[in-house]
Design a protein around this motif. Structure first.
Motif, PDB file in Angstrom:
ATOM      1  N   LEU A 249       0.817  -1.211   0.000  1.00 44.74           N
ATOM      2  CA  LEU A 249       0.000   0.000   0.000  1.00 44.74           C
ATOM      3  C   LEU A 249       0.855   1.266   0.000  1.00 44.74           C
ATOM      4  O   LEU A 249       0.444   2.293  -0.548  1.00 44.74           O
ATOM      5  CB  LEU A 249      -0.945   0.000   1.205  1.00 44.74           C
ATOM      6  N   ALA A 250       2.036   1.206   0.597  1.00 38.37           N
ATOM      7  CA  ALA A 250       2.935   2.363   0.555  1.00 38.37           C
ATOM      8  C   ALA A 250       3.372   2.639  -0.878  1.00 38.37           C
ATOM      9  O   ALA A 250       3.385   3.795  -1.334  1.00 38.37           O
ATOM     10  CB  ALA A 250       4.146   2.116   1.452  1.00 38.37           C
ATOM     11  N   VAL A 251       3.723   1.575  -1.601  1.00 38.55           N
ATOM     12  CA  VAL A 251       4.124   1.734  -3.006  1.00 38.55           C
ATOM     13  C   VAL A 251       2.943   2.230  -3.840  1.00 38.55           C
ATOM     14  O   VAL A 251       3.077   3.144  -4.668  1.00 38.55           O
ATOM     15  CB  VAL A 251       4.662   0.403  -3.566  1.00 38.55           C
ATOM     16  N   TYR A 252       1.779   1.634  -3.618  1.00 44.60           N
ATOM     17  CA  TYR A 252       0.586   2.034  -4.368  1.00 44.60           C
ATOM     18  C   TYR A 252       0.232   3.495  -4.113  1.00 44.60           C
ATOM     19  O   TYR A 252      -0.119   4.239  -5.036  1.00 44.60           O
ATOM     20  CB  TYR A 252      -0.584   1.132  -3.983  1.00 44.60           C
ATOM     21  N   ASP A 253       0.338   3.919  -2.865  1.00 42.26           N
ATOM     22  CA  ASP A 253       0.015   5.307  -2.529  1.00 42.26           C
ATOM     23  C   ASP A 253       0.961   6.267  -3.245  1.00 42.26           C
ATOM     24  O   ASP A 253       0.538   7.308  -3.764  1.00 42.26           O
ATOM     25  CB  ASP A 253       0.106   5.501  -1.015  1.00 42.26           C
ATOM     26  N   ALA A 254       2.238   5.915  -3.282  1.00 39.57           N
ATOM     27  CA  ALA A 254       3.209   6.768  -3.967  1.00 39.57           C
ATOM     28  C   ALA A 254       2.895   6.862  -5.460  1.00 39.57           C
ATOM     29  O   ALA A 254       2.922   7.950  -6.050  1.00 39.57           O
ATOM     30  CB  ALA A 254       4.620   6.223  -3.751  1.00 39.57           C
ATOM     31  N   ILE A 255       2.578   5.727  -6.075  1.00 39.62           N
ATOM     32  CA  ILE A 255       2.258   5.728  -7.507  1.00 39.62           C
ATOM     33  C   ILE A 255       0.991   6.530  -7.780  1.00 39.62           C
ATOM     34  O   ILE A 255       0.923   7.325  -8.725  1.00 39.62           O
ATOM     35  CB  ILE A 255       2.099   4.281  -8.016  1.00 39.62           C
TER      36      ILE A 255
ATOM     37  N   ALA B 273       3.094  11.542  -0.733  1.00 44.07           N
ATOM     38  CA  ALA B 273       2.119  10.519  -0.384  1.00 44.07           C
ATOM     39  C   ALA B 273       2.332  10.178   1.082  1.00 44.07           C
ATOM     40  O   ALA B 273       3.462  10.146   1.563  1.00 44.07           O
ATOM     41  CB  ALA B 273       2.307   9.283  -1.264  1.00 44.07           C
ATOM     42  N   GLY B 274       1.252   9.914   1.803  1.00 48.33           N
ATOM     43  CA  GLY B 274       1.364   9.711   3.241  1.00 48.33           C
ATOM     44  C   GLY B 274       1.866   8.344   3.660  1.00 48.33           C
ATOM     45  O   GLY B 274       2.688   8.221   4.567  1.00 48.33           O
ATOM     46  N   LEU B 275       1.386   7.280   3.002  1.00 51.33           N
ATOM     47  CA  LEU B 275       1.675   5.932   3.487  1.00 51.33           C
ATOM     48  C   LEU B 275       3.144   5.520   3.411  1.00 51.33           C
ATOM     49  O   LEU B 275       3.586   4.734   4.257  1.00 51.33           O
ATOM     50  CB  LEU B 275       0.804   4.914   2.748  1.00 51.33           C
ATOM     51  N   PRO B 276       3.932   5.984   2.436  1.00 51.90           N
ATOM     52  CA  PRO B 276       5.353   5.608   2.491  1.00 51.90           C
ATOM     53  C   PRO B 276       6.020   6.009   3.801  1.00 51.90           C
ATOM     54  O   PRO B 276       6.784   5.232   4.383  1.00 51.90           O
ATOM     55  CB  PRO B 276       5.956   6.364   1.297  1.00 51.90           C
ATOM     56  N   LEU B 277       5.726   7.196   4.293  1.00 50.69           N
ATOM     57  CA  LEU B 277       6.304   7.639   5.561  1.00 50.69           C
ATOM     58  C   LEU B 277       5.661   6.934   6.747  1.00 50.69           C
ATOM     59  O   LEU B 277       6.350   6.466   7.663  1.00 50.69           O
ATOM     60  CB  LEU B 277       6.134   9.151   5.704  1.00 50.69           C
TER      61      LEU B 277
END
Length: 355
Positions: free
Chosen positions: A159-165, A325-329
Motif C-alpha cells: 500500500l505504501a508503493v501504491y500510494d506513492a504511484i 504521499a502519506g503511506l510511504p512515511l
C-alpha cells in the motif's frame, strides 16, 4: 493566535487523532477476538494481503466511476452504512449491556444509529473526526487480528508503493480525495487551524487540489501539499537575483499558509499503519507491557511510535508545501519501529516477519 501557534496546535491535534485510532485499536484487540470478529480462517496466509489489496483497488475504481457519472450519493450512503456497522462493533464491546432487546445491546445500537444520523444531518468537522477515530480504531483492530505479522507487513509495504504511484504518477488519488471531501464523510480527518472554521460552511472543495490554484476559496488545503507546492514552484520559476524579490516570495507564501483554515489527512493514513500495531499486540507474546485497558508489547509500541514519527515528518512536509504521499512515511515508520521493537524484545528477524 499567531500562525506558529496555530501550526503547532494543528500538528498536536493530528497526533492526538492518530493516537486515538491506535490506542482504540489496542483496546479492542482482545474484545474483538473474544467476540469472534476475526475475518479470515488463516491469518498467517500471505494471500490475505493480496485479496485485501484487490478489494482496495476495486473500491477505488468504483468511487472514481461514481464521481465521473455524478452518483456520489451512492458512495456517501455506503460510507455512512459502514460507519454505523463499525460503530456498532465498537460500542457493542465498550458500552455495558444495561438495556437489551433479545441479545442486542440496545444502548450500543442506539449509539451507532446516532453516529449515522450525525453524519447524515450534521457532518461538522468534529463529527467527522470523532466518527473517524471510532471507525479507524474498529477497522484497525478487525484487520489487526485478521492479518498475521507477515501478511500485515506485506500489506503495508504494497500500500505504501501504491500510494506513492497514485499520488506522484497517476494522480488518481488526488481526484479521489477531492471527490470524497465534497461528500463530507469520515474518510478524511479534518484538522482546523482556526477556531472559527466550519466544515459545513466551507462549501465545495473544487480547486483545492489543482496546481494552478494555490488556495481554495475556504482557505483549506490537502495533506498532499499540492497547493502550497504550486506556490513554491511559481516562486522558483520567477526567481531573480534580486534579494527583495526573494523576500517578497517568502512573505507571499507565509501569507498564503496563514489563510488556510484547515488541513485534511486521509483516514486510511491512520488505519493502515495501525493494522501492524494491532497485529503485533495480538500475535506476539514477547516484551509485554502492562497497561490497563489495552493490549501492548514492545514491538507494538515500536510500531506506534514509528507511525507517529512518520506522521511528524509528513506534517513537516505538508507545512513546507512539498507534494507527497502519506503511506510511504507512515507505513515505513510503523514497519521500522516494529522491527526495532521486535529485535529489542529478543526476536530474530525471521520471527519478527512471522517466518
Amino acid at each position: 493566535m499567531n500562525h506558529r501557534t496555530r501550526v503547532y496546535l494543528a500538528v498536536a491535534f493530528t497526533v492526538a487523532l492518530f493516537l486515538g485510532v491506535q490506542l482504540g485499536a489496542l483496546a479492542l484487540v482482545d474484545p474483538f477476538q473474544e467476540a469472534g470478529h476475526q475475518a479470515v480462517e488463516d491469518p498467517d496466509d500471505p494471500t490475505n494481503s493480496a485479496v485485501y489489496f484487490g478489494i482496495i483497488l476495486g473500491a477505488t475504481a468504483l468511487m472514481l466511476v461514481t464521481f465521473k457519472y455524478d452518483v456520489q450519493w451512492l458512495i456517501k450512503a455506503m460510507i455512512i452504512g459502514v460507519s454505523v456497522m463499525l460503530a456498532w462493533f465498537v460500542f457493542a464491546e465498550l458500552v455495558p449491556p444495561v438495556v437489551t432487546v433479545g441479545e442486542v445491546n440496545a444502548l450500543a445500537a442506539l449509539a451507532a444509529l446516532v453516529v449515522g444520523a450525525a453524519l447524515l444531518f450534521y457532518p461538522e468537522w468534529y463529527v467527522i473526526d470523532a466518527t473517524g477515530v471510532v471507525m479507524g480504531a474498529g477497522a484497525a483492530a478487525l484487520f489487526g487480528i485478521s492479518f498475521g505479522l507477515l501478511p500485515a507487513i506485506l500489506l503495508l509495504a504494497v500500500l505504501a508503493v501504491y500510494d506513492a504511484i497514485s499520488v506522484y504518477r497517476t494522480e488518481h488519488m488526488l481526484d479521489l480525495a477531492e471527490g470524497v471531501m465534497d461528500l463530507k464523510i469520515p474518510v478524511v480527518l479534518v484538522i482546523p487551524t482556526s477556531l472559527s472554521y466550519s466544515y459545513l460552511a466551507s462549501g465545495s472543495t473544487d480547486g483545492v487540489l489543482e496546481d494552478d490554484d494555490a488556495d481554495s476559496d475556504d482557505g483549506s488545503t490537502q495533506v498532499d501539499g499540492s497547493n502550497a507546492d504550486a506556490v513554491g514552484e511559481s516562486s522558483a520559476d520567477d526567481a531573480t537575483p534580486n534579494p527583495d524579490d526573494s523576500d517578497t516570495d517568502t512573505d507571499e507564501l507565509s501569507e498564503a499558509e496563514q489563510e488556510r483554515d484547515a488541513l485534511f489527512i486521509g483516514l486510511g493514513d491512520a488505519v493502515i499503519p495501525t493494522i501492524l500495531v494491532a497485529s503485533a499486540a495480538y500475535f506476539l507474546d514477547v516484551g509485554t507491557i502492562d497497561v490497563p485497558g489495552i493490549a501492548l508489547n514492545v514491538p507494538a509500541l515500536g510500531a506506534l511510535v514509528g507511525t507517529i514519527a512518520g506522521l511528524l515528518v509528513l506534517m513537516y512536509m505538508v507545512l513546507k508545501g512539498r507534494p507527497h504521499a502519506g503511506l510511504p512515511l507512515l507505513n515505513g515508520g510503523a514497519i521500522g519501529g516494529y522491527l526495532l521493537g521486535a529485535l529489542a524484545s529478543g526476536l530474530s528477524l525471521a520471527a519478527a516477519f512471522g517466518l
